[in-house]
Design an enzyme around this catalytic site. Structure first.
Site, PDB file in Angstrom:
ATOM      1  N   SER A 151       0.827  -1.208   0.000  1.00  0.00           N
ATOM      2  CA  SER A 151       0.000   0.000   0.000  1.00  0.00           C
ATOM      3  C   SER A 151       0.863   1.260   0.000  1.00  0.00           C
ATOM      4  O   SER A 151       0.488   2.280  -0.575  1.00  0.00           O
ATOM      5  CB  SER A 151      -0.912   0.004   1.229  1.00  0.00           C
ATOM      6  OG  SER A 151      -1.847  -1.052   1.172  1.00  0.00           O
ATOM      7  N   ARG A 167     -35.994 -24.464  -3.350  1.00  0.00           N
ATOM      8  CA  ARG A 167     -35.607 -25.231  -2.166  1.00  0.00           C
ATOM      9  C   ARG A 167     -36.701 -25.160  -1.103  1.00  0.00           C
ATOM     10  O   ARG A 167     -37.192 -24.069  -0.776  1.00  0.00           O
ATOM     11  CB  ARG A 167     -34.291 -24.662  -1.618  1.00  0.00           C
ATOM     12  CG  ARG A 167     -33.850 -25.201  -0.273  1.00  0.00           C
ATOM     13  CD  ARG A 167     -33.478 -26.661  -0.324  1.00  0.00           C
ATOM     14  NE  ARG A 167     -32.822 -27.077   0.922  1.00  0.00           N
ATOM     15  CZ  ARG A 167     -32.677 -28.314   1.302  1.00  0.00           C
ATOM     16  NH1 ARG A 167     -33.136 -29.305   0.534  1.00  0.00           N
ATOM     17  NH2 ARG A 167     -32.071 -28.621   2.426  1.00  0.00           N
ATOM     18  N   GLU A 204      -5.008  -3.275  -6.084  1.00  0.00           N
ATOM     19  CA  GLU A 204      -5.309  -1.953  -6.643  1.00  0.00           C
ATOM     20  C   GLU A 204      -5.784  -0.976  -5.566  1.00  0.00           C
ATOM     21  O   GLU A 204      -6.618  -0.107  -5.836  1.00  0.00           O
ATOM     22  CB  GLU A 204      -6.364  -2.060  -7.751  1.00  0.00           C
ATOM     23  CG  GLU A 204      -5.976  -2.966  -8.891  1.00  0.00           C
ATOM     24  CD  GLU A 204      -5.156  -2.282  -9.955  1.00  0.00           C
ATOM     25  OE1 GLU A 204      -5.070  -1.041  -9.919  1.00  0.00           O
ATOM     26  OE2 GLU A 204      -4.602  -2.986 -10.796  1.00  0.00           O
TER      27      GLU A 204
END
Length: 389
Positions: A135, A268, A363
């Site tokens: 970072s 379900r 990123e």
């Protein structure tokens, strides 16, 4: 205020959606099988074949300028395209692209690196992250020492996307220790045959980054990209160029995941009732649907700012932060709705679970995005209310 898509935007989106459904989704079970066997989901030949198939319809170099044979799409259109690609986990990307900072290359470098990369003849990777500088990119230690007309590079880079496949690297090194990131970092174009080595890094997802090692790698000064000492500015341009595209792809993933949850909830049954009738399930789907739409508009707003030539860094940080956090919450809910089956590798939910976790790290981590957003607001660089405030 018009939130509708233009005719062109709709046509681009619809073509990519059809391509994903027709050419990518049918490969999903084979991709899962290969990945479980420790193999790449797509071979290089298969990826190239798909890219060329897309090229036949004009989809090549999505954001590459038209003068270089690309489509030159707007940021908004590219975000729409990425969202469609995100509907599948098949590792596809359109061909005809190159690192945005390669356009700073001189004419000779463009012939040797930029144009072959766009055509697909060469593969690059971007290397700034180091074991002690993630970072905090300003903390890089890789050095380049001048020796006659050459530079000698020493150091290690880590978590480099495409580093195992690349035949050249855009590597950032300290050329003036006294100046550091303030005029002392330079970007070099370094061919693999110059002597750098790569090693695969195993991760919890299918992303296979590399560690790069430079031991007395010698390159001539003609390999400097841009200007000596101005590499850090180039690095920041690379990092900030398309941060909105990462959460854009997550939009498509979340759309697919929520659709899976809805279908499962409606079929379900437990204790004589479909689980769609259970309030707990309803709330998970309601929250997920709401967060998905919020993410969509954060991403499109950031992309719109890019197209308007506005400073979009704040908007992109918000989209990246929200997208990473909420995509992970959504996939977690979808796995929970599927119960034990969601945890198995028979369904792709756990595959997305591992993939989307990365969105909160690379990123720019969540913490870095929060730091950026808070600093902008506290120092008045951005006003509360944004562009409509």
């Amino acid at each position: 205020m018009d939130f509708s898509l233009s005719v062109e935007e709709r046509e681009v989106r619809d073509w990519v959606r059809t391509f994903v459904q027709r050419d990518l989704m049918p490969r999903e079970q084979e991709v899962l099988r290969r990945e479980r066997a420790g193999q790449p989901g797509l071979t290089g030949e298969e990826l190239r074949e798909l890219q060329l198939k897309a090229k036949e319809s004009g989809f090549w170099g999505v954001q590459t300028p038209e003068e270089y044979g690309g489509m030159g799409l707007s940021a908004v259109m590219t975000a729409l395209l990425e969202a469609e690609l995100g509907r599948t986990f098949v590792p596809f990307r359109f061909g005809g692209a190159a690192d945005n900072i390669l356009y700073y290359a001189n004419d000779e470098q463009k012939e040797r690196y930029l144009l072959p990369t766009i055509s697909g003849e060469r593969k690059s990777c971007f290397a700034i992250t180091e074991p002690g500088a993630g970072s905090d990119a300003k903390a890089i230690r890789t050095s380049a020492r001048k020796d006659g007309t050459d530079w000698v590079i020493n150091g290690e880079k880590t978590f480099i996307t495409g580093g195992n496949e690349a035949d050249f690297v855009l590597v950032f090194a300290i050329t003036d220790p006294k100046k550091g990131a303030n005029g002392g970092v330079t970007c070099f174009l370094v061919d693999r045959d110059a002597g750098w080595k790569s090693e695969y890094i195993d991760t919890m997802g299918e992303w296979g980054p590399a560690a790069l090692v430079f031991e007395d790698v010698r390159v001539p000064e003609t390999q400097i990209l841009g200007e000596l000492g101005h590499g850090f500015d180039l690095a920041m341009q690379w990092i900030g160029a398309g941060r909105y595209l990462l959460p854009a792809r997550a939009i498509g993933s979340c759309e697919r995941l929520i659709s899976m949850a809805i279908e499962h909830a409606n079929t379900r049954e437990t204790f004589g009732q479909k689980i769609a009738e259970r309030q707990a399930i309803q709330w998970m789907i309601a929250d997920s649907g709401t967060e998905l739409e919020a993410l969509r508009w954060l991403v499109l707003h950031a992309a719109w700012q890019v197209d308007q030539k506005l400073d979009s860094r704040h908007a992109q940080s918000m989209a990246k932060l929200y997208g990473g956090v909420k995509a992970n919450e959504i996939v977690d809910r979808v796995l929970q709705i599927h119960g034990g089956m969601g945890y198995t590798r028979e369904l792709p939910v756990e595959r997305w679970y591992r993939e989307l976790r990365l969105l909160r790290i690379y990123e720019g981590t969540d913490e870095i995005q929060r730091r950026t957003i808070a600093r902008n607001l506290l120092k008045g660089h951005v006003k509360v209310g944004g562009t409509l405030g």
